[in-house]
Design an enzyme around this catalytic site. Sequence first.
Site, PDB file in Angstrom:
ATOM      1  N   LYS A   1      26.927  -8.103 -62.423  1.00 37.16           N
ATOM      2  CA  LYS A   1      26.061  -8.501 -63.571  1.00 37.16           C
ATOM      3  C   LYS A   1      25.165  -9.433 -63.370  1.00 37.16           C
ATOM      4  O   LYS A   1      24.432  -9.982 -64.106  1.00 37.16           O
ATOM      5  CB  LYS A   1      26.729  -8.524 -64.863  1.00 37.16           C
ATOM      6  CG  LYS A   1      27.677  -7.117 -65.497  1.00 37.16           C
ATOM      7  CD  LYS A   1      28.289  -7.465 -66.680  1.00 37.16           C
ATOM      8  CE  LYS A   1      29.375  -6.613 -67.021  1.00 37.16           C
ATOM      9  NZ  LYS A   1      30.191  -6.773 -68.130  1.00 37.16           N
TER      10      LYS A   1
ATOM     11  N   PRO B   1      24.260  -7.389 -71.949  1.00 39.78           N
ATOM     12  CA  PRO B   1      23.924  -6.738 -70.855  1.00 39.78           C
ATOM     13  C   PRO B   1      25.062  -6.374 -70.229  1.00 39.78           C
ATOM     14  O   PRO B   1      26.101  -7.084 -69.775  1.00 39.78           O
ATOM     15  CB  PRO B   1      23.197  -7.350 -69.897  1.00 39.78           C
ATOM     16  CG  PRO B   1      23.514  -8.698 -70.336  1.00 39.78           C
ATOM     17  CD  PRO B   1      24.372  -8.933 -71.600  1.00 39.78           C
ATOM     18  N   GLU B   2      25.357  -4.979 -70.143  1.00 42.93           N
ATOM     19  CA  GLU B   2      26.350  -4.435 -68.868  1.00 42.93           C
ATOM     20  C   GLU B   2      25.553  -3.990 -67.809  1.00 42.93           C
ATOM     21  O   GLU B   2      24.459  -3.901 -67.845  1.00 42.93           O
ATOM     22  CB  GLU B   2      27.237  -3.333 -69.625  1.00 42.93           C
ATOM     23  CG  GLU B   2      27.871  -3.851 -70.930  1.00 42.93           C
ATOM     24  CD  GLU B   2      28.770  -3.230 -71.517  1.00 42.93           C
ATOM     25  OE1 GLU B   2      29.519  -2.231 -70.910  1.00 42.93           O
ATOM     26  OE2 GLU B   2      29.019  -3.148 -72.946  1.00 42.93           O
TER      27      GLU B   2
ATOM     28  N   ARG C   1      38.907  -8.271 -78.066  1.00 38.02           N
ATOM     29  CA  ARG C   1      37.696  -7.927 -78.177  1.00 38.02           C
ATOM     30  C   ARG C   1      37.945  -6.435 -78.965  1.00 38.02           C
ATOM     31  O   ARG C   1      38.798  -5.783 -78.801  1.00 38.02           O
ATOM     32  CB  ARG C   1      37.239  -7.303 -76.634  1.00 38.02           C
ATOM     33  CG  ARG C   1      37.370  -8.298 -75.750  1.00 38.02           C
ATOM     34  CD  ARG C   1      36.190  -9.449 -75.756  1.00 38.02           C
ATOM     35  NE  ARG C   1      35.298  -9.018 -74.766  1.00 38.02           N
ATOM     36  CZ  ARG C   1      34.004  -8.702 -75.398  1.00 38.02           C
ATOM     37  NH1 ARG C   1      33.695  -8.995 -76.475  1.00 38.02           N
ATOM     38  NH2 ARG C   1      32.773  -8.248 -74.572  1.00 38.02           N
TER      39      ARG C   1
END
Length: 280
Positions: free
Chosen positions: A58, A2-3, A261
């Site tokens: 978040k 989730p962002e 990443r």
Amino acid sequence: MPELPEVEIVTRGLKKEIVGKKINSIEISGTYKVHPSKEVFLKTLIGAKIADVERVAKVILCKLDSGKFLTFHLAMTGRLLYRKSGHKEELYQRVKFIFDDGTELRFSDLRMFGYAKVIDENELENLKTKYGPTPFHKDLTPEKLLEILGQRKSPIKKVLLEQDVIAGLGNIYANDALWMAKIHPETLTTKITLDDAKNLLSSMQEILKEGLLHGGSTIKDFVDIYGNPGSHQHHFRVYGKENKPCPNCKTEVKMTTLGGRSTFYCPNCQKVADEKLTLF
DNA sequence: CATTACCTGCAA
DNA sequence: TTGCAGGTAATG
């Protein structure tokens, strides 16, 4: 998983479904660790009523009638599911909250990078100071964005993932926001211009709004509180598109690694600052 | 400031 | 069998 868009979807869902409900009982699976301890967790929550549900960066906050907060971070694989009693158990279920009307909130998390944690108001204030503004913060002007990006001297893509600088973006939306702003992910924050900052701010807002409108991005794990996936994964611009055509110019999208990443960009549309200058 | 570590599952 | 996955905390 989730962002910001995905966490917002879950937060909105919970706000709709669980506010006003009282937690009758809690089941913690096996040796799963809740915070600050199992004892405090159960003592604080059993019998408490959900007064409100909010989001900070978040993190999902369920405000209790006692003034304390039940917080969740979904990290990579966390899910919060709202189910009727008797619905089949979730895979990787870690904690189950049973409400007074028989409905249930289930926290599942395959990789266990997420958390379920009880905090008080002081700790909430503390938590808030750890995060930078989201791209939607009313005081975040392009000038301000340029200033806070300058807090770090690293490639812009890496800095966009640092929640204490800008909150809400993760790897998907950071890649696509930079594509939309036509900024190369390796551009050093010190080379970002005010013009870049303007483009980047509106691109971040646009891409996050789009993600929200599409019900979030589901690659593998994300579902809303009813178990439904989002559809924004069908609208990715460069994320996960190595060797596929750029939606703008059809040049092949390249992948590289930045700060550990995966990073995707169009080498034609996204030039680093120095390369832009050589065009003149 | 950059790298590793936390976990489990899955695709290459 | 290896490397990678939407995130972040803990190391050097």
